[in-house]
Design a protein around this motif. Structure first.
Motif, PDB file in Angstrom:
ATOM      1  N   GLU A  30       3.736 -66.297 -25.140  1.00 22.44           N
ATOM      2  CA  GLU A  30       3.538 -64.701 -25.758  1.00 22.44           C
ATOM      3  C   GLU A  30       3.890 -64.348 -27.048  1.00 22.44           C
ATOM      4  O   GLU A  30       4.142 -64.533 -27.689  1.00 22.44           O
ATOM      5  CB  GLU A  30       5.733 -64.689 -24.292  1.00 22.44           C
ATOM      6  CG  GLU A  30       6.152 -64.845 -23.328  1.00 22.44           C
ATOM      7  CD  GLU A  30       7.104 -64.373 -22.824  1.00 22.44           C
ATOM      8  OE1 GLU A  30       7.054 -63.660 -24.078  1.00 22.44           O
ATOM      9  OE2 GLU A  30       7.619 -64.732 -22.207  1.00 22.44           O
ATOM     10  N   ASP A  31       2.001 -63.838 -26.034  1.00 24.21           N
ATOM     11  CA  ASP A  31       1.782 -63.297 -27.800  1.00 24.21           C
ATOM     12  C   ASP A  31       1.740 -64.007 -28.775  1.00 24.21           C
ATOM     13  O   ASP A  31       2.198 -63.441 -30.149  1.00 24.21           O
ATOM     14  CB  ASP A  31       2.730 -61.796 -28.235  1.00 24.21           C
ATOM     15  CG  ASP A  31       3.077 -60.497 -27.312  1.00 24.21           C
ATOM     16  OD1 ASP A  31       1.519 -60.705 -26.507  1.00 24.21           O
ATOM     17  OD2 ASP A  31       3.700 -60.570 -26.857  1.00 24.21           O
ATOM     18  N   HIS A  38       8.370 -73.936 -24.560  1.00 31.29           N
ATOM     19  CA  HIS A  38       8.691 -75.379 -25.524  1.00 31.29           C
ATOM     20  C   HIS A  38       9.270 -76.201 -26.053  1.00 31.29           C
ATOM     21  O   HIS A  38       9.574 -76.995 -26.356  1.00 31.29           O
ATOM     22  CB  HIS A  38       7.610 -74.480 -26.200  1.00 31.29           C
ATOM     23  CG  HIS A  38       6.617 -73.647 -26.339  1.00 31.29           C
ATOM     24  ND1 HIS A  38       6.302 -72.657 -25.347  1.00 31.29           N
ATOM     25  CD2 HIS A  38       5.213 -74.337 -25.891  1.00 31.29           C
ATOM     26  CE1 HIS A  38       4.567 -72.195 -25.373  1.00 31.29           C
ATOM     27  NE2 HIS A  38       4.646 -73.039 -25.879  1.00 31.29           N
ATOM     28  N   LEU A  39      10.157 -75.174 -25.170  1.00 30.64           N
ATOM     29  CA  LEU A  39      11.381 -75.718 -25.796  1.00 30.64           C
ATOM     30  C   LEU A  39      12.650 -76.937 -25.234  1.00 30.64           C
ATOM     31  O   LEU A  39      12.297 -78.510 -25.389  1.00 30.64           O
ATOM     32  CB  LEU A  39      12.663 -74.454 -26.372  1.00 30.64           C
ATOM     33  CG  LEU A  39      14.621 -75.468 -26.634  1.00 30.64           C
ATOM     34  CD1 LEU A  39      14.537 -76.549 -28.424  1.00 30.64           C
ATOM     35  CD2 LEU A  39      15.494 -74.519 -26.546  1.00 30.64           C
ATOM     36  N   ILE A  40      12.153 -76.467 -23.574  1.00 29.59           N
ATOM     37  CA  ILE A  40      11.958 -77.140 -23.412  1.00 29.59           C
ATOM     38  C   ILE A  40      11.470 -78.415 -22.971  1.00 29.59           C
ATOM     39  O   ILE A  40      12.039 -80.352 -23.123  1.00 29.59           O
ATOM     40  CB  ILE A  40      12.372 -76.733 -21.591  1.00 29.59           C
ATOM     41  CG1 ILE A  40      13.853 -75.938 -21.482  1.00 29.59           C
ATOM     42  CG2 ILE A  40      12.716 -78.187 -20.226  1.00 29.59           C
ATOM     43  CD1 ILE A  40      13.316 -75.517 -20.218  1.00 29.59           C
ATOM     44  N   HIS A  41      10.004 -78.749 -22.868  1.00 24.74           N
ATOM     45  CA  HIS A  41       8.803 -79.000 -23.051  1.00 24.74           C
ATOM     46  C   HIS A  41       8.537 -80.103 -23.655  1.00 24.74           C
ATOM     47  O   HIS A  41       9.400 -81.425 -23.877  1.00 24.74           O
ATOM     48  CB  HIS A  41       7.268 -78.647 -23.003  1.00 24.74           C
ATOM     49  CG  HIS A  41       6.280 -79.279 -22.749  1.00 24.74           C
ATOM     50  ND1 HIS A  41       5.633 -80.777 -21.858  1.00 24.74           N
ATOM     51  CD2 HIS A  41       5.485 -79.317 -24.056  1.00 24.74           C
ATOM     52  CE1 HIS A  41       4.901 -81.079 -22.278  1.00 24.74           C
ATOM     53  NE2 HIS A  41       4.632 -80.108 -23.520  1.00 24.74           N
ATOM     54  N   TYR A  42       9.445 -79.391 -25.337  1.00 21.12           N
ATOM     55  CA  TYR A  42       8.749 -80.281 -26.171  1.00 21.12           C
ATOM     56  C   TYR A  42      10.172 -81.326 -26.834  1.00 21.12           C
ATOM     57  O   TYR A  42      10.342 -82.245 -27.748  1.00 21.12           O
ATOM     58  CB  TYR A  42       8.257 -79.468 -27.428  1.00 21.12           C
ATOM     59  CG  TYR A  42       7.161 -79.346 -27.839  1.00 21.12           C
ATOM     60  CD1 TYR A  42       5.877 -79.878 -27.347  1.00 21.12           C
ATOM     61  CD2 TYR A  42       6.864 -78.142 -27.420  1.00 21.12           C
ATOM     62  CE1 TYR A  42       4.516 -80.060 -27.275  1.00 21.12           C
ATOM     63  CE2 TYR A  42       4.991 -77.997 -27.459  1.00 21.12           C
ATOM     64  CZ  TYR A  42       3.800 -78.873 -27.201  1.00 21.12           C
ATOM     65  OH  TYR A  42       2.640 -78.561 -26.910  1.00 21.12           O
ATOM     66  N   GLY A  43      10.765 -80.481 -25.919  1.00 19.15           N
ATOM     67  CA  GLY A  43      12.668 -81.636 -26.229  1.00 19.15           C
ATOM     68  C   GLY A  43      12.727 -82.488 -25.446  1.00 19.15           C
ATOM     69  O   GLY A  43      13.595 -83.404 -26.389  1.00 19.15           O
ATOM     70  N   GLN A  44      12.026 -82.656 -24.352  1.00 17.94           N
ATOM     71  CA  GLN A  44      12.509 -83.099 -23.336  1.00 17.94           C
ATOM     72  C   GLN A  44      10.975 -85.016 -24.593  1.00 17.94           C
ATOM     73  O   GLN A  44      11.315 -86.090 -23.919  1.00 17.94           O
ATOM     74  CB  GLN A  44      11.365 -83.647 -21.874  1.00 17.94           C
ATOM     75  CG  GLN A  44      10.162 -83.142 -21.531  1.00 17.94           C
ATOM     76  CD  GLN A  44       9.898 -82.962 -20.614  1.00 17.94           C
ATOM     77  OE1 GLN A  44      10.143 -83.813 -19.324  1.00 17.94           O
ATOM     78  NE2 GLN A  44       8.668 -82.278 -19.740  1.00 17.94           N
ATOM     79  N   LEU A  45      10.182 -84.084 -24.513  1.00 21.47           N
ATOM     80  CA  LEU A  45       8.803 -85.213 -25.246  1.00 21.47           C
ATOM     81  C   LEU A  45       9.402 -86.060 -26.425  1.00 21.47           C
ATOM     82  O   LEU A  45       9.224 -87.202 -26.836  1.00 21.47           O
ATOM     83  CB  LEU A  45       7.718 -84.872 -24.939  1.00 21.47           C
ATOM     84  CG  LEU A  45       6.780 -84.323 -24.465  1.00 21.47           C
ATOM     85  CD1 LEU A  45       5.982 -83.733 -24.994  1.00 21.47           C
ATOM     86  CD2 LEU A  45       6.846 -85.253 -23.287  1.00 21.47           C
ATOM     87  N   SER A  67      -6.789 -69.077 -25.038  1.00 23.64           N
ATOM     88  CA  SER A  67      -6.105 -68.401 -23.938  1.00 23.64           C
ATOM     89  C   SER A  67      -5.645 -66.484 -24.156  1.00 23.64           C
ATOM     90  O   SER A  67      -4.586 -67.403 -25.402  1.00 23.64           O
ATOM     91  CB  SER A  67      -6.134 -69.183 -22.606  1.00 23.64           C
ATOM     92  OG  SER A  67      -4.612 -69.921 -23.028  1.00 23.64           O
ATOM     93  N   PRO A  68      -4.598 -65.940 -23.889  1.00 23.02           N
ATOM     94  CA  PRO A  68      -3.508 -65.261 -23.872  1.00 23.02           C
ATOM     95  C   PRO A  68      -2.527 -66.030 -23.939  1.00 23.02           C
ATOM     96  O   PRO A  68      -1.348 -65.428 -24.416  1.00 23.02           O
ATOM     97  CB  PRO A  68      -3.627 -63.888 -22.807  1.00 23.02           C
ATOM     98  CG  PRO A  68      -5.260 -64.485 -22.521  1.00 23.02           C
ATOM     99  CD  PRO A  68      -5.950 -65.537 -21.958  1.00 23.02           C
ATOM    100  N   THR A  78       5.726 -65.452 -34.988  1.00 23.05           N
ATOM    101  CA  THR A  78       5.163 -66.278 -34.356  1.00 23.05           C
ATOM    102  C   THR A  78       5.470 -67.643 -34.901  1.00 23.05           C
ATOM    103  O   THR A  78       6.173 -68.955 -34.701  1.00 23.05           O
ATOM    104  CB  THR A  78       3.652 -66.421 -34.576  1.00 23.05           C
ATOM    105  OG1 THR A  78       3.410 -66.324 -35.552  1.00 23.05           O
ATOM    106  CG2 THR A  78       3.717 -65.824 -33.157  1.00 23.05           C
ATOM    107  N   GLU A  79       5.929 -67.999 -36.682  1.00 24.61           N
ATOM    108  CA  GLU A  79       6.701 -68.808 -37.264  1.00 24.61           C
ATOM    109  C   GLU A  79       8.786 -69.346 -36.631  1.00 24.61           C
ATOM    110  O   GLU A  79       8.813 -69.993 -36.594  1.00 24.61           O
ATOM    111  CB  GLU A  79       6.331 -68.703 -39.067  1.00 24.61           C
ATOM    112  CG  GLU A  79       7.222 -69.223 -39.812  1.00 24.61           C
ATOM    113  CD  GLU A  79       7.508 -68.434 -41.016  1.00 24.61           C
ATOM    114  OE1 GLU A  79       8.369 -69.680 -42.017  1.00 24.61           O
ATOM    115  OE2 GLU A  79       6.289 -68.214 -41.322  1.00 24.61           O
TER     116      GLU A  79
END
Length: 369
Positions: A30-31, A38-45, A67-68, A78-79
């Motif tokens: 988001e912006d 991202h927390l869920i996705h990269y957490g599982q990976l 993309s947006p 963002t950091e």
């Protein structure tokens, strides 16, 4: 012992095995800010047992987003959002984390794939794109602005600032994106780079801007942070960027302290003719490894554990990167270890899931019993 599950060191970063989860765009920011996705996705990976997890292409400035919905790393906000993801992972996983820093160049300002994709015009949710030359990627796309000296300097500084933010956020390594037709690749290829100044024409000139970015990032971060690069070894278009030029690029990168080369191909031109088949890009990684002397990551239609094992065991590449296969099966390294008689690290919450035929599959569980 499995070669795929043998340790390796990239500069000073220790990896427990040779499996890398390649960066895969999620189009869910988001912006530019990372979200719970991202927390869920990269957490599982991060629970996958892979030796290294590389976070998706992350834009160094807003105009550099594909993309947006792309991740960004250009501001305090963002950091902070990415740091939250890293901190969440670090509570439960010691998997080394890298981030791919990118600028999409003339391939920026496109729609989210599952919403139709395609070029987004200015005024319809899109923005003005930039490139080495005022040449669009495809007919009908927004014509990019050719970068002037001020634009080149802005983007160099943006890569440096993003790298510094990545280190503060807790990442262990940085990968610069010079593949798939994005900005750094656009400077490399004579198809997209028609400049007549010091950044176009000869190979030396076309290499100049990507090498400047790499050098600036390498100088900006601590020595214990490996800085590598992802390249397209060939455009798959006659008269374009090719393997011979890629080898020379890798040689120059080696002199600047490059830690690894992640070898892909294509993405620069819609005219590309890619003969996709299992292992079709592996010979590119082998050639760069042999002639430039850099550790290489092989990627592309590597789907089976025995296939990945053979690539590493035969010395064709130092590491194997898996992308779509891990989206389909986030436990791919577990299953590879079970098949190859190897072991992986997983959190204790998962120890009891080891199959009856491999009760010693997990490192920590094996040592605790």
């Amino acid at each position: 012992m499995s070669a795929l599950f043998s340790p390796i060191e990239l500069d000073r970063l220790q990896l427990k095995n040779r499996i890398v989860i390649a960066p895969m765009c999620q189009y869910s920011a988001e912006d530019g800010k990372a979200t719970d996705w991202h927390l869920i996705h990269y957490g599982q990976l991060a629970f996958s047992g892979a030796g290294l997890l590389i976070v998706e292409a992350t834009a160094v400035e807003p105009a550099g987003r594909i993309s947006p919905g792309d991740l960004g790393l250009w501001s305090d906000d963002t950091e902070a959002a990415l740091a939250r993801v890293v901190q969440g992972i670090r509570r439960y996983s010691s998997t080394p984390l890298a981030i791919q820093l990118a600028h999409a160049g003339r391939k920026a300002s496109t729609g989210i794939p599952w919403e139709g994709g395609g070029s987004l015009p200015v005024g319809r949710g899109g923005w003005q794109t930039v490139a080495p030359s005022a040449l669009p990627y495809a007919p009908g796309d927004t014509v990019p602005e050719a970068l002037d000296e001020a634009g080149l300097e802005r983007i160099r500084l943006a890569f440096v600032a993003a790298a510094e933010r990545a280190v503060r956020a807790g990442f262990d390594a940085i990968e610069l994106h010079a593949a798939h037709g994005y900005l750094m690749h656009e400077f490399l290829s004579p198809i997209s780079n028609r400049r007549t100044d010091d950044y176009g024409g000869s190979l030396d000139n076309r290499l100049r801007f990507p090498l400047e970015i790499f050098q600036a990032v390498r100088d900006a971060v601590a020595e214990n942070i490996p800085v590598g690069i992802r390249i397209s070894a060939t455009d798959w278009v006659e008269g374009g960027w090719d393997l011979e030029q890629s080898v020379e690029f890798a040689r120059r990168l080696s002199l600047l302290g490059c830690a690894f080369v992640h070898v892909s191909s294509g993405g620069l031109s819609p005219l590309q003719q890619i003969p996709a088949a299992p292992n079709f890009q592996v010979p590119f990684a082998t050639r760069i490894k042999q002639e430039a002397g850099l550790p290489t990551l092989a990627v592309g239609l590597i789907t089976e554990p025995e296939q990945a094992e053979a690539i590493v065991a035969s010395g064709q590449a130092d590491l194997v990167a898996v992308a779509r296969g891990v989206l389909y099966d986030p436990r791919w390294p577990w299953h590879a270890a079970a098949e190859l008689g190897a072991h992986v690290d997983v959190p204790p919450q998962y120890w009891r899931s080891a199959p009856a035929a491999r009760p010693d599959l997990f490192f920590a569980h094996r040592s605790a019993t």
